[in-house]
Scaffold this motif. Sequence first.
Motif, short mmCIF file in Angstrom:
data_model
loop_
_atom_site.label_atom_id
_atom_site.label_comp_id
_atom_site.label_asym_id
_atom_site.label_seq_id
_atom_site.Cartn_x
_atom_site.Cartn_y
_atom_site.Cartn_z
N ARG A 64 9.89 -2.14 6.72
CA ARG A 64 9.32 -3.37 6.16
C ARG A 64 9.34 -4.51 7.17
O ARG A 64 8.45 -5.36 7.16
CB ARG A 64 10.06 -3.77 4.89
CG ARG A 64 9.75 -2.79 3.76
CD ARG A 64 10.31 -3.22 2.43
NE ARG A 64 9.74 -2.39 1.40
CZ ARG A 64 9.43 -2.79 0.17
NH1 ARG A 64 9.69 -4.02 -0.18
NH2 ARG A 64 8.90 -1.97 -0.71
N ALA A 107 6.45 -3.84 9.39
CA ALA A 107 5.20 -4.15 8.69
C ALA A 107 5.04 -5.65 8.44
O ALA A 107 3.94 -6.11 8.12
CB ALA A 107 5.16 -3.41 7.36
N LEU A 113 6.79 -7.27 6.06
CA LEU A 113 7.12 -7.58 4.66
C LEU A 113 8.49 -8.22 4.54
O LEU A 113 8.79 -8.85 3.53
CB LEU A 113 7.05 -6.30 3.81
CG LEU A 113 5.69 -5.61 3.78
CD1 LEU A 113 5.78 -4.28 3.04
CD2 LEU A 113 4.64 -6.50 3.13
N MET A 143 0.86 1.70 6.12
CA MET A 143 2.16 2.10 5.56
C MET A 143 1.97 2.88 4.26
O MET A 143 1.14 2.53 3.44
CB MET A 143 2.99 0.84 5.30
CG MET A 143 4.42 1.12 4.89
SD MET A 143 5.35 -0.43 4.81
CE MET A 143 6.97 0.18 4.40
N GLN A 165 7.02 4.64 -3.46
CA GLN A 165 6.25 4.50 -4.71
C GLN A 165 4.78 4.82 -4.42
O GLN A 165 4.32 4.63 -3.31
CB GLN A 165 6.34 3.06 -5.25
CG GLN A 165 7.74 2.57 -5.56
CD GLN A 165 8.44 2.03 -4.33
OE1 GLN A 165 7.83 1.77 -3.31
NE2 GLN A 165 9.75 1.89 -4.42
N ILE A 206 1.75 3.57 -4.30
CA ILE A 206 1.14 2.24 -4.39
C ILE A 206 -0.37 2.30 -4.16
O ILE A 206 -0.83 2.68 -3.08
CB ILE A 206 1.78 1.27 -3.37
CG1 ILE A 206 3.25 1.09 -3.70
CG2 ILE A 206 1.06 -0.07 -3.40
CD1 ILE A 206 3.96 0.09 -2.81
N ASN A 207 -1.11 1.95 -5.19
CA ASN A 207 -2.56 1.84 -5.10
C ASN A 207 -3.00 0.61 -5.88
O ASN A 207 -2.18 -0.05 -6.50
CB ASN A 207 -3.22 3.11 -5.66
CG ASN A 207 -2.97 4.31 -4.78
OD1 ASN A 207 -3.34 4.33 -3.61
ND2 ASN A 207 -2.29 5.32 -5.31
N TYR A 208 -4.30 0.34 -5.84
CA TYR A 208 -4.84 -0.79 -6.60
C TYR A 208 -5.31 -0.26 -7.96
O TYR A 208 -6.30 0.48 -8.00
CB TYR A 208 -6.00 -1.44 -5.84
CG TYR A 208 -5.58 -1.92 -4.47
CD1 TYR A 208 -4.81 -3.07 -4.32
CD2 TYR A 208 -5.93 -1.21 -3.33
CE1 TYR A 208 -4.41 -3.49 -3.06
CE2 TYR A 208 -5.52 -1.63 -2.08
CZ TYR A 208 -4.76 -2.76 -1.95
OH TYR A 208 -4.36 -3.17 -0.71
N PRO A 209 -4.64 -0.63 -9.04
CA PRO A 209 -4.97 -0.02 -10.34
C PRO A 209 -6.36 -0.38 -10.85
O PRO A 209 -6.94 0.35 -11.65
CB PRO A 209 -3.89 -0.57 -11.27
CG PRO A 209 -3.34 -1.78 -10.60
CD PRO A 209 -3.50 -1.55 -9.13
N HIS A 210 -6.92 -1.52 -10.37
CA HIS A 210 -8.21 -1.97 -10.89
C HIS A 210 -9.39 -1.40 -10.11
O HIS A 210 -10.54 -1.66 -10.46
CB HIS A 210 -8.27 -3.50 -10.89
CG HIS A 210 -8.10 -4.10 -9.52
ND1 HIS A 210 -6.91 -4.04 -8.84
CD2 HIS A 210 -8.97 -4.74 -8.72
CE1 HIS A 210 -7.05 -4.64 -7.67
NE2 HIS A 210 -8.29 -5.08 -7.57
N ARG A 218 -9.89 6.33 -11.52
CA ARG A 218 -8.89 5.29 -11.29
C ARG A 218 -7.57 5.97 -10.92
O ARG A 218 -7.30 7.10 -11.37
CB ARG A 218 -8.66 4.48 -12.57
CG ARG A 218 -9.84 3.64 -13.03
CD ARG A 218 -10.03 2.44 -12.13
NE ARG A 218 -11.08 1.58 -12.62
CZ ARG A 218 -10.87 0.48 -13.32
NH1 ARG A 218 -9.63 0.12 -13.62
NH2 ARG A 218 -11.87 -0.26 -13.72
N ARG A 260 -5.64 6.07 2.43
CA ARG A 260 -5.85 4.64 2.71
C ARG A 260 -5.15 4.25 4.02
O ARG A 260 -5.66 3.44 4.78
CB ARG A 260 -5.33 3.79 1.55
CG ARG A 260 -5.95 2.41 1.52
CD ARG A 260 -5.56 1.60 0.30
NE ARG A 260 -4.17 1.27 0.30
CZ ARG A 260 -3.29 1.64 -0.62
NH1 ARG A 260 -3.69 2.38 -1.62
NH2 ARG A 260 -2.03 1.28 -0.54
#
Lengths: 343, 288
Positions: free
Chosen positions: A45, A48, A50, A77, A81, A83-87, A128, A144
């Motif tokens: 992190r 990156a 963060l 990275m 978890q 991690i993606n964009y749910p929308h 999705r 990604r």
Amino acid sequence: MLTITDLSLTEAKVRHLSGLTASFQPGTLTTILGRTGAGKTSLMRAIAGLLTPDSGRIALAGSDWTRLPPWKRPVAMVTQQFINYPHLNVRDNVAFPLVRAGVAKPEAAAKADAALTRVGLATMMDRRPSELSGGQQQRVAIARALVKKAPVLLLDEPFVNLDYKLREAFREDLVELLATETGTTVLYASTEPREALQMGDQIILMAEGRIVQSGQPRSVFAAPASLTAAQVINDPPINPIPFRQANVADFGALGQHPFRLPPGAYTLGLRAADIHPGGPHQAEVTLTEVTGSETITHLRLSGQHLVMQEKSVVPRTPGDQLGVSLDLGAGLVFGADGARKEI
Amino acid sequence: MYRQKYLFLLPGLLVLVAIILFPLLFTIRVSFSSWDVYNPGLNWVGGENYGRLWEDARYWEALLRLTGLTVGTVLLQYTLGFALALLVWREVVARRLFRVLFLIPMMTTPVVMSVLWRTIFHESLGPLNPILEGIGIGAVPWLSQSTWSFIAVMIVEIWQWTPFMFLLLLAGLLSLPNEPFLAAKIDGAGPIRTFLSVTFPMLGAISVGAILIRLIEASKIMETVYVLTSGGPGTSTETSSYYIYIRGMRDFQIGYSAALSLTYLIIMIVTLTIVAKLLVRALVRDQA
């Protein structure tokens, strides 16, 4: 080359990294191995952007990144978890970093399609993330990360939340995928020594926010520099057995061994595979773990807790008495300061 | 025996008939009557009231004014509410205190709020004009000039209902997962791009809900106009609800005001249904 110099990081008054210095060559995969809480994620992190380090320097090819905001760092990275964009649908998820980088939408979509095909999600581009399984969601995150073609790729235990079989399959796929990413500096954090030994060109062992050893995986495994390093790189953990050296090494009830060492107190690091069933020492079985085709047996012997590893499935019950032999000569010797001694 | 199950529906049906169906049907019947202060009763006049309504320019002007007022105030409430919610969403000093402070206007009744603002806007005694004069802007004819009166009504509406938007949007923001924001940082999105590409779209459904609730409520605006301007000066701040109130309760033209009310109801239902569909299509991806 990615370099970190004397990097220290504190978060919520807890020290996560203490004076880390390391360099990572382009086109190499470095595995960062350590137990939970060792500082692997904090290091990732910090690289990156963060997390902000208290002190030290992070640089890529001489360019200082230390105070650069994360969105300006050429880093990709994948985290533990999914991690993606749910929308967004799967295609738009993968195209997201390209669109942000100014790539035209049709070109970004085409590159996203190609990346998704590479990770085996060619038929799921319009779904999705919530409509995918955990493994598929993580493949989206990997696609990604890969599509960005960043010079630094950080993989923070990407498969830790997947089941064992899936993890094995994904690891093989990932090695194949990364083979095509020439020139990319890949950092792969793991808690599993076996995984680290299989994957990396280089290995870094971490414990309590410090780098305890780095080098070629095989040589680090064969010659850990300290008891801590030996404990990190061995799975099952190495058995620390204290002994006193006089003319010979005296292990008390466990016997003696003719080590040539200066007199003093030492610790023998005995790998679980160097304890064998059948032998003069009567041990009590306290726990048995069968993992695939192996059996890990926890033993109590002369007040000492030992772990034995066998390459077969052997049914044992806690409380069983078992005769064992210890290959003391195969052990690693560590001094009172924890450093390994040549014998 | 088996038919007795319908008896259990009876209380609910009776309540429905009493509070919804009967008033609605009665209003429809009244709208076809000449019921006023001189001729009380359900004297059938056919569509006379509706014909009169069609030519009533004051009614249509009020409706147009209401549309401007509703769209303008709700958009500003949404923008300000979103900005305030973003302000206290993340770690800021005394954010809990700010969250409570921002809600106070909504907790006050509209009449009390309007009386308070009427005092503030008072052109000679109120505190606002001296302040404006002090900073060089000069006194403003808040309640005596058409445009400024309209703006005054808008200010009070925005002041009162921005906290509602703030509350809903803050709840939405707090319920968002943190992971997409981490991903956006890694994927090269700065704060503005993250807002446009992650925060705003992820709040699409909540935004639609909040805007629709406020559009429905704002289209019934009455108390603020009644207390602050009484629809004036002239009819410059008169809204549909207030005009219907004047015709029904002040002029006692019950039949005509029933026709006005029903027409207004139908226009609102049709308009808000279309607006809802457009909002969903614009703000909620793949659900249109």
